[in-house]
Design an enzyme around this catalytic site. Structure first.
Site, PDB file in Angstrom:
ATOM      1  N   CYS A   1      -0.421   4.151   2.123  1.00 12.68           N
ATOM      2  CA  CYS A   1      -0.239   3.974   3.576  1.00 12.68           C
ATOM      3  C   CYS A   1       1.218   4.197   3.982  1.00 12.68           C
ATOM      4  O   CYS A   1       1.487   4.842   4.997  1.00 12.68           O
ATOM      5  CB  CYS A   1      -0.600   2.552   4.008  1.00 12.68           C
ATOM      6  SG  CYS A   1      -2.071   1.864   3.277  1.00 12.68           S
ATOM      7  N   ASP A   2       2.150   3.644   3.228  1.00 16.70           N
ATOM      8  CA  ASP A   2       3.525   3.530   3.729  1.00 16.70           C
ATOM      9  C   ASP A   2       4.578   4.329   2.960  1.00 16.70           C
ATOM     10  O   ASP A   2       5.740   4.374   3.385  1.00 16.70           O
ATOM     11  CB  ASP A   2       3.940   2.046   3.736  1.00 16.70           C
ATOM     12  CG  ASP A   2       3.041   1.218   4.649  1.00 16.70           C
ATOM     13  OD1 ASP A   2       2.583   1.773   5.669  1.00 16.70           O
ATOM     14  OD2 ASP A   2       2.784   0.052   4.348  1.00 16.70           O
TER      15      ASP A   2
ATOM     16  N   CYS B   1       0.833  -1.210   0.000  1.00 16.81           N
ATOM     17  CA  CYS B   1       0.000   0.000   0.000  1.00 16.81           C
ATOM     18  C   CYS B   1       0.868   1.261   0.000  1.00 16.81           C
ATOM     19  O   CYS B   1       1.372   1.676   1.054  1.00 16.81           O
ATOM     20  CB  CYS B   1      -0.927  -0.023   1.213  1.00 16.81           C
ATOM     21  SG  CYS B   1      -1.949   1.452   1.336  1.00 16.81           S
TER      22      CYS B   1
END
Ligand code: NAP
Length: 310
Positions: free
Chosen positions: A137-138, A134
């Protein structure tokens, strides 16, 4: 005798927990079935900075745990289990969960989509330490670093383009030299000064599990057989997701890739069966959108029960 419930929710990610919270507060005593990935995709991320209400961010596992506690406070019941089959041909619907049969007046499917992994020897050990599925997200954690994205479809192009915001260089590694990605996305990536491509190349392993961080990859060119080490700080996978909807095959409509088809946001073709979150959303796939559709499914289930108890 199997038990009879008002609402059964399949899945305990953002969508499932939110549906549980709303149906619990409506006093429907929902039963939530937690499958093999409790907490869903959020449980595999680190700091979540784009969920409104947390100005300093919140760790993904903490966020889903909070959601669960909130739903439990109002009477949601959680049970670990695996839905092996479902009969949606008549109400109450019959669900086989392991050895048990549960009947339910309404069903909320929030079973999510599981990211595909490469199956490398040390891949799973380095999730949350540089291996991710992701970028939204990261990606931020790799500011000023070099990043690898694997895949040749739109997801890989989109992730790579997004990651150029943070990375000094993004290398897209693809196993063929032809791409599934749409022309426009591929061209955007090809034209980007920070993106380079390595085609006909597969990843054989990721280093360095002993250090608990990603330091490089072992690569192999599938045409020449050449094997070499490639330094990088992160490995992002953009090789697609598998919606967890196979158990409803033939009973609910799916698109060509197996995502559940819904109308009016969360309604399926079976009255009383609702779908929310990533199992029916291939476009947004965010925690907040999953929570949003979880709320919608809960409200629809509540209305459905009200109308059918008259
Ligand atoms: P996809 O189109 O199925 O592409 C997956 C890619 O990963 C393919 O290039 C595939 O290689 C590769 N791959 C799969 N398994 C692999 C493995 N084990 N090892 C190495 N490579 C592997 O999936 P997607 O990119 O997630 O897209 C899914 C759908 O969502 C598509 O319809 C896409 O258009 C859509 N989407 C759209 C957007 C957008 O428009 N902004 C963004 C994301 C997704 P091969 O090509 O060799 O099979």
């Amino acid at each position: 005798m199997s038990e009879l419930r008002n609402v059964v929710i399949i899945g305990s990610g953002c969508a499932g927990h939110t549906a549980a919270l709303y149906t619990a507060r409506a006093n429907l005593k929902p039963l939530v079935i937690e499958g093999h990935e409790p907490g869903g995709q959020l449980s595999m991320t680190t700091l979540v900075e784009n969920f409104p209400g947390f100005p300093d961010g919140i760790m993904g596992p903490q966020l889903v745990d909070n959601m669960r506690k909130q739903a439990e406070r109002f009477g949601a019941e959680y049970r670990v289990g695996h839905l092996t089959s479902a009969d949606l041909s008549q109400r109450p619907f019959r669900l086989h969960i392991g050895q048990h049969q549960v009947q339910t007046q309404t069903l909320i499917i929030a079973s999510g989509a599981s990211a595909r992994w490469l199956g490398l020897p040390h891949e799973q050990q380095l999730i949350r330490h540089g291996v991710s599925s992701c970028a939204t997200c990261d990606g931020f954690f790799f500011s000023g670093k070099e990043i690898v994205v694997v895949g040749g479809g739109d997801s890989a192009m989109e992730e790579a383009l997004f990651l150029t915001r943070f990375a000094t260089k993004v290398t897209i590694i693809h196993r063929r030299d032809a791409f599934r990605a749409s022309k426009i996305m591929l061209e955007r990536a090809q034209k980007h000064e920070k993106i380079q491509f390595l085609t006909d190349t597969v990843v054989e392993d990721v280093y360095d599990h002993a250090k608990q961080e990603v330091t490089g990859l072992k690569l192999r060119n599938v045409k020449t057989g050449k094997v070499w080490d490639f330094p990088t700080s992160a490995l992002f996978l953009g090789i697609g997701h598998e919606p967890n909807a196979k158990m409803f095959a033939g009973q609910l409509d799916t698109d060509a890739d197996g995502y559940l088809k819904t109308h009016n946001h969360v309604l399926t073709r079976v009255h009383g069966v609702f779908a929310c979150g990533d199992v029916q959303d291939r476009r947004y796939r965010q925690a907040i959108t999953a929570a949003g559709t979880g709320c919608m499914a809960a409200i629809e289930a509540e209305k459905f029960l009200e109308e059918h108890s008259k």
